[in-house]
Write a protein that holds these residues in place. Structure first.
Motif, PDB file in Angstrom:
ATOM      1  N   ASP A   1       0.756  -1.185  -0.096  1.00 53.74           N
ATOM      2  CA  ASP A   1      -0.020   0.092  -0.152  1.00 53.74           C
ATOM      3  C   ASP A   1       0.792   1.067  -0.047  1.00 53.74           C
ATOM      4  OD1 ASP A   1      -2.356  -1.412   0.219  1.00 53.74           O
ATOM      5  OD2 ASP A   1      -1.952  -1.779   2.487  1.00 53.74           O
ATOM      6  N   PHE A   2       0.290   2.212  -0.629  1.00 57.55           N
ATOM      7  CA  PHE A   2       1.440   3.470  -0.863  1.00 57.55           C
ATOM      8  C   PHE A   2       0.544   4.778  -0.949  1.00 57.55           C
ATOM      9  CE2 PHE A   2       0.077   2.901  -5.161  1.00 57.55           C
ATOM     10  CZ  PHE A   2       0.192   4.014  -5.691  1.00 57.55           C
ATOM     11  N   ALA A   3       1.169   5.944  -0.370  1.00 58.52           N
ATOM     12  CA  ALA A   3       0.258   7.033  -0.549  1.00 58.52           C
ATOM     13  C   ALA A   3       1.390   8.316  -0.715  1.00 58.52           C
ATOM     14  CB  ALA A   3      -0.402   7.369   0.635  1.00 58.52           C
ATOM     15  N   GLY A   4       1.165   9.394  -1.458  1.00 57.01           N
ATOM     16  CA  GLY A   4       2.271  10.363  -1.634  1.00 57.01           C
ATOM     17  C   GLY A   4       1.716  11.341  -2.758  1.00 57.01           C
ATOM     18  N   VAL A   5       2.423  12.305  -2.786  1.00 56.33           N
ATOM     19  CA  VAL A   5       1.990  13.414  -3.692  1.00 56.33           C
ATOM     20  C   VAL A   5       2.558  13.312  -4.975  1.00 56.33           C
ATOM     21  CG1 VAL A   5       1.941  16.075  -3.793  1.00 56.33           C
ATOM     22  CG2 VAL A   5       2.190  14.827  -1.648  1.00 56.33           C
ATOM     23  N   ALA A   6       2.072  13.304  -5.959  1.00 56.20           N
ATOM     24  CA  ALA A   6       2.446  13.634  -7.550  1.00 56.20           C
ATOM     25  C   ALA A   6       3.356  14.865  -7.831  1.00 56.20           C
ATOM     26  CB  ALA A   6       1.235  13.806  -8.584  1.00 56.20           C
ATOM     27  N   LYS A   7       4.375  14.794  -8.007  1.00 56.72           N
ATOM     28  CA  LYS A   7       5.137  15.917  -8.390  1.00 56.72           C
ATOM     29  C   LYS A   7       5.571  16.028  -9.977  1.00 56.72           C
ATOM     30  CE  LYS A   7       6.259  17.409  -3.927  1.00 56.72           C
ATOM     31  NZ  LYS A   7       5.729  18.883  -3.464  1.00 56.72           N
ATOM     32  N   ASN A   8       5.678  17.121 -10.306  1.00 58.46           N
ATOM     33  CA  ASN A   8       6.109  17.503 -11.734  1.00 58.46           C
ATOM     34  C   ASN A   8       5.332  16.625 -12.616  1.00 58.46           C
ATOM     35  OD1 ASN A   8       8.875  17.140  -9.987  1.00 58.46           O
ATOM     36  ND2 ASN A   8       8.731  19.234 -11.121  1.00 58.46           N
ATOM     37  N   SER A   9       3.792  16.429 -12.317  1.00 56.27           N
ATOM     38  CA  SER A   9       2.922  15.405 -13.186  1.00 56.27           C
ATOM     39  C   SER A   9       1.958  16.544 -13.750  1.00 56.27           C
ATOM     40  CB  SER A   9       2.652  14.605 -12.100  1.00 56.27           C
ATOM     41  OG  SER A   9       3.551  13.857 -11.498  1.00 56.27           O
ATOM     42  N   PHE A  10       0.955  15.359 -14.539  1.00 50.61           N
ATOM     43  CA  PHE A  10       0.277  16.188 -15.428  1.00 50.61           C
ATOM     44  C   PHE A  10      -1.135  15.375 -15.249  1.00 50.61           C
ATOM     45  CE2 PHE A  10       4.174  17.648 -16.718  1.00 50.61           C
ATOM     46  CZ  PHE A  10       3.859  19.050 -17.277  1.00 50.61           C
TER      47      PHE A  10
ATOM     48  N   ILE B   1      -3.636  15.622 -22.415  1.00 46.99           N
ATOM     49  CA  ILE B   1      -2.934  16.259 -21.223  1.00 46.99           C
ATOM     50  C   ILE B   1      -3.699  17.542 -21.099  1.00 46.99           C
ATOM     51  CG2 ILE B   1      -1.059  16.933 -20.393  1.00 46.99           C
ATOM     52  CD1 ILE B   1       0.575  14.601 -21.652  1.00 46.99           C
ATOM     53  N   ARG B   2      -4.290  17.978 -19.785  1.00 45.22           N
ATOM     54  CA  ARG B   2      -5.144  19.118 -19.734  1.00 45.22           C
ATOM     55  C   ARG B   2      -4.247  20.087 -19.059  1.00 45.22           C
ATOM     56  NH1 ARG B   2      -9.757  18.844 -22.967  1.00 45.22           N
ATOM     57  NH2 ARG B   2     -10.584  17.056 -22.587  1.00 45.22           N
ATOM     58  N   GLY B   3      -3.254  19.794 -18.319  1.00 51.65           N
ATOM     59  CA  GLY B   3      -2.306  20.566 -17.473  1.00 51.65           C
ATOM     60  C   GLY B   3      -1.551  20.034 -16.581  1.00 51.65           C
ATOM     61  N   ALA B   4      -0.528  20.862 -15.806  1.00 50.13           N
ATOM     62  CA  ALA B   4       0.148  20.382 -14.704  1.00 50.13           C
ATOM     63  C   ALA B   4      -0.517  20.265 -13.462  1.00 50.13           C
ATOM     64  CB  ALA B   4       1.580  21.239 -14.617  1.00 50.13           C
ATOM     65  N   LEU B   5      -0.089  19.427 -12.610  1.00 44.78           N
ATOM     66  CA  LEU B   5      -0.707  19.274 -11.404  1.00 44.78           C
ATOM     67  C   LEU B   5       0.277  19.874 -10.137  1.00 44.78           C
ATOM     68  CD1 LEU B   5      -1.992  15.500 -11.559  1.00 44.78           C
ATOM     69  CD2 LEU B   5      -3.406  17.493 -11.449  1.00 44.78           C
ATOM     70  N   SER B   6      -0.637  20.209  -9.292  1.00 45.14           N
ATOM     71  CA  SER B   6      -0.270  20.587  -7.911  1.00 45.14           C
ATOM     72  C   SER B   6      -0.725  20.243  -6.841  1.00 45.14           C
ATOM     73  CB  SER B   6       0.049  22.031  -7.841  1.00 45.14           C
ATOM     74  OG  SER B   6      -1.138  22.754  -7.797  1.00 45.14           O
ATOM     75  N   GLU B   7      -0.496  19.969  -5.776  1.00 50.93           N
ATOM     76  CA  GLU B   7      -0.889  19.484  -4.388  1.00 50.93           C
ATOM     77  C   GLU B   7      -1.970  18.372  -4.812  1.00 50.93           C
ATOM     78  OE1 GLU B   7       0.194  20.559  -1.703  1.00 50.93           O
ATOM     79  OE2 GLU B   7       1.605  21.971  -2.849  1.00 50.93           O
ATOM     80  N   THR B   8      -1.524  17.448  -5.345  1.00 53.25           N
ATOM     81  CA  THR B   8      -2.402  16.358  -5.923  1.00 53.25           C
ATOM     82  C   THR B   8      -1.816  14.995  -5.180  1.00 53.25           C
ATOM     83  OG1 THR B   8      -3.195  17.293  -7.714  1.00 53.25           O
ATOM     84  CG2 THR B   8      -3.287  14.778  -7.787  1.00 53.25           C
ATOM     85  N   MET B   9      -2.589  14.417  -4.540  1.00 59.71           N
ATOM     86  CA  MET B   9      -2.490  13.042  -3.892  1.00 59.71           C
ATOM     87  C   MET B   9      -2.695  11.827  -4.702  1.00 59.71           C
ATOM     88  SD  MET B   9      -1.358  13.555  -0.880  1.00 59.71           S
ATOM     89  CE  MET B   9      -1.463  12.011   0.077  1.00 59.71           C
ATOM     90  N   VAL B  10      -1.679  10.929  -4.669  1.00 57.16           N
ATOM     91  CA  VAL B  10      -1.886   9.654  -5.461  1.00 57.16           C
ATOM     92  C   VAL B  10      -1.549   8.261  -4.308  1.00 57.16           C
ATOM     93  CG1 VAL B  10      -0.895   7.892  -7.167  1.00 57.16           C
ATOM     94  CG2 VAL B  10      -1.155  10.475  -7.608  1.00 57.16           C
ATOM     95  N   SER B  11      -2.655   7.389  -4.363  1.00 50.71           N
ATOM     96  CA  SER B  11      -2.303   6.422  -3.477  1.00 50.71           C
ATOM     97  C   SER B  11      -3.157   5.147  -4.260  1.00 50.71           C
ATOM     98  CB  SER B  11      -3.288   6.885  -2.200  1.00 50.71           C
ATOM     99  OG  SER B  11      -4.520   7.084  -2.128  1.00 50.71           O
TER     100      SER B  11
END
Length: 431
Positions: free
Chosen positions: A366-375, A382-392
């Protein structure tokens, strides 16, 4: 001056004379040259020569180690005494010991010395091209280096090795800045035997620089959803590294591997394979023998989705009483049959994940964290760059849900990865 393999053999002999039951040593003589880049110019060039000896002794089933820089007789005796003292304070383990001996293995790779003028010119050209083509990029450490390392290994059972590698390497940490807006830092790098004339075009760097500038306009994911992940080659270790840990002899011994009973079973779709290739001819970061002096071997860990073998090193092979299969890890995920653009076009909602910032997955993966430099991807675009977005999610489940592997790959010199597309990740704006 004595050759590294002779120095290693001398350290072993001294350890046995001082009371070690068994011993092993690796001696590495290294010549290093680097060019640093900062403030839009090549700013520093330096070279360093060094010699290091790592000694491990075994006594009454206990293990102790010591290291020294240089090869002076008195300091070598001090290292032997320190290793024996560490062994005396250790805990006996029947798996402790040295590998069986056989005829010496000698290998030689890459150039013996750097072309300093060519490296300097490449770094100067890199700085000029970066300033012209990516004026919004700021750097915090860029390094182009050449390392010539000759390593000798010896143990008390007669095992002998010597290997020389001449390796070029490049690494860069960077961000984008425009007025008061700044992105998070990203980094990339590679190793290779041959020099590189066009550093800006090497590896995945140009794509990452373009994406950094696009990330100046980053926004959080529009809402919480379960969707796809496309792992970039730079982010592939988000999956591969925990997977390798779960397939290791340590996880088998601890009984924590979710794959412990799945050898020969389908653990991923047929489009996914994981191959360990430490002896790969192009892998400058590879290895011909491991820290015990045991020769490395190429291994199909997962082939066409089927788990063929676990990653069991020398020590864990003795503990588990099973054959050794790995001592170094240099992974290849073979390219697939789809272009990245085709994969993106098929995504309903998801994330192109270029960097992941999070804790180590637990034993269940199991994992959880923040997507960095991602879209963010929606309806195949591809709609745009992401900030402050969690991926788990769960990496074992994501492995089962891999549905595409790209034709495009990046060779980092110690691994080679494509884009890997999977589904079932939970994506949400950070709280």
């Amino acid at each position: 001056m004595s050759a590294p393999q002779d120095l290693a053999a001398e350290a072993v002999a001294r350890a046995q004379k001082a009371g070690a039951d068994e011993a092993q040593a690796a001696a590495a003589r290294t010549s290093y040259f680097e060019i640093d880049y900062s403030s839009r110019r090549a700013s520093l060039a330096r070279s360093v020569d060094s010699l290091r000896i790592d000694l491990t002794v075994f006594r009454a089933g206990k293990r102790g180690s010591a290291s020294l820089t240089g090869a002076r007789s008195a300091e070598l005796d001090e290292a032997v005494a320190a290793a024996l003292a560490a062994a005396e304070a250790g805990v006996p383990d029947p798996a402790n010991g040295v590998a069986e001996g056989f005829d010496a293995l000698a290998t030689d790779y890459g150039p013996e010395r750097p072309d300093r003028a060519a490296m300097s010119a490449a770094m100067t050209d890199f700085g000029a091209a970066l300033a012209e083509q990516h004026p919004k990029i700021v750097t915090d450490g860029a390094l182009y280096a050449f390392t010539d390392a000759e390593t000798g290994f010896a143990n008390s059972r007669g095992l002998r090795h010597v290997s020389r590698r001449g390796v070029h390497s490049f690494g860069l940490m960077f961000a984008a800045r425009d007025g008061g807006r700044t992105t998070s830092f990203n980094h990339t790098g590679w190793q290779r035997f041959e020099p590189c004339a066009d550093l800006l075009a090497s590896g995945s760097l140009r794509r990452l620089l373009d994406e950094a500038v696009l990330s100046l306009d980053a926004k959080p994911a529009p809402q919480k959803f379960v969707g796809d992940l496309i792992l970039t080659p730079d982010a592939a270790d988000t999956l591969i590294s925990p997977l390798a840990g779960a397939l290791s002899g340590h996880a088998l011994f601890a009984g924590t591997s979710p794959f412990k009973d799945k050898r020969g079973a389908l653990v991923a779709p047929p489009c996914f394979s994981l191959l360990n290739r430490p002896r790969g001819a192009t892998f400058a970061g590879g290895a011909d023998f491991d820290s015990y002096g045991a020769p490395t071997q190429d291994l199909d860990v997962i082939r066409d989705g089927v788990l063929n073998e676990f990653l069991v090193d020398f020590f864990m092979a003795r503990k588990l009483e099973r054959p050794q299969t790995a001592g170094a890890q240099n992974f290849i995920v073979p390219a697939g049959d789809k272009a990245l653009s085709e994969i993106v076009a098929g995504v309903k909602r998801g994330v192109l994940l270029a960097r992941f910032s999070g804790g180590i997955p637990n034993s269940a993966l199991d994992f959880a964290g923040v997507a960095k430099n991602s879209f963010y991807i929606e309806d195949g675009e591809i709609r745009g760059a992401l900030s402050e977005t969690m991926v788990s999610g769960n990496l074992q489940e994501l492995l089962r849900q891999v549905y595409a592997v790209s034709r495009e790959t990046v060779d980092f010199g110690s691994c080679r990865y494509p884009y890997i597309a999977t589904s079932g990740a939970l994506i949400s704006p950070a709280p």
